[in-house]
Scaffold this active site. Structure first.
Site, short mmCIF file in Angstrom:
data_model
loop_
_atom_site.label_atom_id
_atom_site.label_comp_id
_atom_site.label_asym_id
_atom_site.label_seq_id
_atom_site.Cartn_x
_atom_site.Cartn_y
_atom_site.Cartn_z
CD GLU A 158 -3.17 1.06 2.33
OE1 GLU A 158 -3.48 1.93 3.07
OE2 GLU A 158 -3.61 -0.25 2.41
CG HIS A 193 8.01 -29.91 3.00
ND1 HIS A 193 8.53 -31.29 2.59
CD2 HIS A 193 8.61 -29.53 4.01
CE1 HIS A 193 9.56 -31.53 3.47
NE2 HIS A 193 9.55 -30.64 4.47
CE LYS A 200 -11.18 2.32 2.46
NZ LYS A 200 -10.76 3.31 3.36
#
Length: 539
Positions: A322, A351, A455
């Site tokens: 950000e 793994h 937003k």
């Protein structure tokens, strides 16, 4: 690149501070002195920029505000005595409040001792507290933390359901600077409803961390919350962990928040040095710049070899991405900067994706995080002279070497143990590194126009949904297809969104919407008139 790092190279690129208990090793990054000289002048500019930042210059021109998270651990740096006193008094208030809760002096609305805490927030208001909570654990007598950090109804049910009867003895901490963050508001209202169903006063079990005068602040006053703690406009969410946002949950867990702040402050001091080789945050910024050619061309893979630090990558995703992911530089030129961050923990990832890291696309650099102390107390020998911790360390060194000999760069951060001071130190180290790297690539690390755009787009979708349900009401029993509704609403360019909204409303039996399939795509919908629950609103 040689297959091995020789002793001279190791010493040349090793920062070691015994007092801090910190080492930063860049010997496996392949940086040469010529690269350092190319950037030395730019680093001087970055150092000067950090001085200006800490002195109170306007760092976020979009909001005309200062950026002062460094003052939180050294209030004497704040530009006014008023701010200095606010910071000091908040730390004292947090300490005293948490002690009263842990000691049982401050109790629930029904007179019981608090047993748990529920942090309701999102982004920096949740990622930082989650990281610290897992790293440090809960001490005896502390409140176990739980989190509502999303607007997922099923996720909310799982958290509240998992608390069971303990929800009645849970201290709810609602965190939102503006008080208008939708995800936080939703989680708060869901929690309030769950407590109301048990006959428990929401305000008598709740605390707010917000800006004075915000919607949440007014709501907390109206509901008679137990306490309100401040957030200030000069502290961004992703750098709020040394504010009440991070301090209150940690103090309630039973941790020494002053030791945590001291760790951050000690790192701030050494990362103010205008000497690249003696400044660990500057060395991180140098490594990031070298790895990605100053353009973010390689991802940052975080591999902490300690279970307690497993959430470090999630915390750093917001702090790094950000802050650095920007379309334009300080001159307004299009640059599309940023560094992608991902990771989990070692040796688990050996793994999982180390196979690709060693043999696949060379689009990354690795940060190994090593902790010297295995555990409190002695370790079992699983083989003669060998402990589980020896295996873990061997996996780290072996993986680093396997990557290096195949041309995959890495850096290693080493701390002596995981405690309050060390976690504060790591947070401060990365905050400073982000600030310095942003200066190198000339972007503003302290605004987030892309987040605001997301937003606004989400708000527009919700407005469209309300208009859609109203249009269906007008259609009556005949219903309408997504295409017909798009025409009716003069939203022909949004027919796909309208279809998806109808599909979801019908799947959840919401707002009386029913689907009547006519074809796989051109699905029609009708609405049944029913009593719809009112949507609560903050005052």
């Amino acid at each position: 690149m040689s297959n091995k790092v020789d002793w001279d190279t190791y010493r040349r690129w090793l920062y070691s501070d015994r007092d801090l208990g910190l080492r930063v090793d860049l010997s496996h990054m392949g940086i040469d002195d010529a690269y350092v000289e190319r950037l030395r002048g730019r680093f001087e500019t970055c150092f000067d920029g950090m001085v200006a930042l800490e002195s109170g210059s306007i760092a976020n021109p979009d909001e005309d505000r200062m950026v002062g998270h460094y003052w939180l651990r050294d209030p004497s740096l704040a530009p006014t005595e008023t701010i200095q006193e606010l910071i000091r008094s908040t730390v004292t208030d947090v300490d005293e409040f948490a002690a009263r809760v842990r000691d049982g002096e401050l109790r629930t609305a029904t007179g019981q001792r608090f047993t748990d805490q529920l942090i309701v927030g999102i982004g920096g208001s949740a990622l930082g507290p989650q990281f610290v909570a897992q790293a440090l654990g809960t001490r005896e007598g502390g409140l176990e933390p739980h989190f509502l950090d999303n607007s997922d109804p099923d996720g909310i049910d799982r958290v509240l359901g998992g608390l069971g009867r303990r929800l009645e003895t849970t201290l709810v901490i609602v965190i939102s600077k503006s008080g208008g963050t939708p995800e936080t508001r939703n989680g708060m209202l869901e929690t309030e409803a769950a407590l109301r169903a048990r006959g428990v006063s929401f305000g008598g079990n709740s605390v707010a961390i917000t800006q004075e005068g915000s919607r949440l602040d007014r709501f907390a006053l109206d509901k008679r919350f137990l306490a309100r703690f401040p957030m200030w406009d000069w502290v961004g969410g992703r750098t709020s962990q040394t504010s009440a946002v991070g301090l209150l949950p940690a103090a309630l867990q039973g941790h020494d928040i002053r030791e945590f702040l001291a760790g951050a402050a000690s790192t701030d001091r050494v990362t103010r040095r205008h000497d690249l080789g003696a400044n660990p945050a500057a060395l991180l910024a140098l490594a990031w710049h070298h790895a990605g050619n100053g353009r973010g061309e390689k991802d940052m893979v975080l591999l902490p070899y300690k279970d307690r630090l497993a959430l470090l990558s999630r915390y750093l995703q917001q702090l790094v991405m950000e802050s650095l992911g920007k379309e334009r530089d300080l001159n307004g030129e299009t640059v599309h900067q940023g560094i992608a961050v991902y990771g989990n923990k070692g040796s688990t990832d050996q793994h999982a994706y180390v196979q690709q890291l060693r043999d696949g696309v060379k689009n990354f650099f690795v940060t190994f995080v090593e902790v010297l102390e295995e555990r409190e107390g002695d370790s079992l020998e699983v083989e003669e002279g060998i402990t589980c911790g020896d295996y873990l360390h061997g996996f780290l060194l072996g993986t680093r070497q396997a990557l290096y000999e195949n041309g995959r760069p890495s850096l290693t951060i080493t701390i002596d143990r995981v405690g309050e001071r060390q976690v504060g130190m790591l947070i401060a180290l990365y905050e400073r590194a982000v600030g310095l790297y942003a200066g190198l690539i000339r972007v503003n690390a302290y605004h987030q126009p892309g987040v605001e755009a997301g937003k606004k787009a989400a708000a527009a979708v919700l407005q469209l949904q309300s208009a859609l349900v109203a249009a269906l009401d007008e259609c009556g029993d005949e219903g309408a297809t997504a295409e017909q509704l798009a025409v009716r609403l003069d939203r022909a360019d949004q027919v796909t969104t309208i279809f998806e909204l109808l599909e979801r409303l019908a799947a959840n039996a919401r707002s009386g919407v029913r689907s009547e399939p006519t074809s796989p795509i051109h699905e029609s919908a009708t609405v049944e008139v029913s009593d719809r629950p009112a949507v609560p609103a903050l005052p």
